[in-house]
Design an enzyme around this catalytic site. Sequence first.
Site, PDB file in Angstrom:
ATOM      1  N   ALA A  25      35.518  37.175  42.210  1.00 27.10           N
ATOM      2  CA  ALA A  25      35.021  37.125  40.538  1.00 27.10           C
ATOM      3  C   ALA A  25      34.585  38.651  40.283  1.00 27.10           C
ATOM      4  O   ALA A  25      35.073  39.246  39.172  1.00 27.10           O
ATOM      5  CB  ALA A  25      34.268  36.234  40.206  1.00 27.10           C
ATOM      6  N   GLY A  28      37.624  40.811  39.918  1.00 31.08           N
ATOM      7  CA  GLY A  28      38.561  40.278  39.024  1.00 31.08           C
ATOM      8  C   GLY A  28      37.990  40.640  37.688  1.00 31.08           C
ATOM      9  O   GLY A  28      38.863  40.951  36.806  1.00 31.08           O
ATOM     10  N   ASP A  29      36.551  40.667  37.511  1.00 31.30           N
ATOM     11  CA  ASP A  29      35.965  41.031  36.084  1.00 31.30           C
ATOM     12  C   ASP A  29      36.457  42.482  35.848  1.00 31.30           C
ATOM     13  O   ASP A  29      36.787  42.973  34.805  1.00 31.30           O
ATOM     14  CB  ASP A  29      34.583  40.925  36.457  1.00 31.30           C
ATOM     15  CG  ASP A  29      33.755  41.511  35.186  1.00 31.30           C
ATOM     16  OD1 ASP A  29      33.943  41.050  34.336  1.00 31.30           O
ATOM     17  OD2 ASP A  29      33.030  42.453  35.613  1.00 31.30           O
ATOM     18  N   SER A  30      36.595  43.522  36.894  1.00 28.66           N
ATOM     19  CA  SER A  30      36.793  44.849  36.879  1.00 28.66           C
ATOM     20  C   SER A  30      38.187  45.008  36.452  1.00 28.66           C
ATOM     21  O   SER A  30      38.703  45.902  35.533  1.00 28.66           O
ATOM     22  CB  SER A  30      36.444  45.510  38.043  1.00 28.66           C
ATOM     23  OG  SER A  30      34.939  45.593  38.286  1.00 28.66           O
TER      24      SER A  30
END
Length: 138
Positions: A25, A28-30
């Site tokens: 996560a 994935g956020d970046s």
Amino acid sequence: MEDFNNIAAARGEKKPSLYSPLVLAYIGDSVYELYVRSRVIEEHSDLPAHKLHLQSVKYVKAHAQSESITAIADMLTEDETAVYKRGRNAKAYSSPKNADIRDYRRATGFEALLGYLYLSGKHERLNEIMSAAYENAF
């Protein structure tokens, strides 16, 4: 400087499935933030930076990501759904500041899925999912 698409591959031999869902996560956020910012600039190139930021936030906040993953759930494979659920069910050590806990968990699952696809080198599929998510954010 390394090519953006090769950064994940250059990090070693560790399989993406061996990373904790919260690490997936995190990356994935970046990845999604960069995707959203690029799309927002493409669509609103005449806006000043602060307004671009405000537009981007609409897509990356937990509620929007929760709406997105709910809208695109049918397009996920069995493996992708399993990664999403691992992320959604992960025990986070922080609590959401401005989000409902259910939205926050779904958003974490969504980000874990994106991180998994990125680290797996499945960039075509990653772009497909991010595009569908962006289109269904609200």
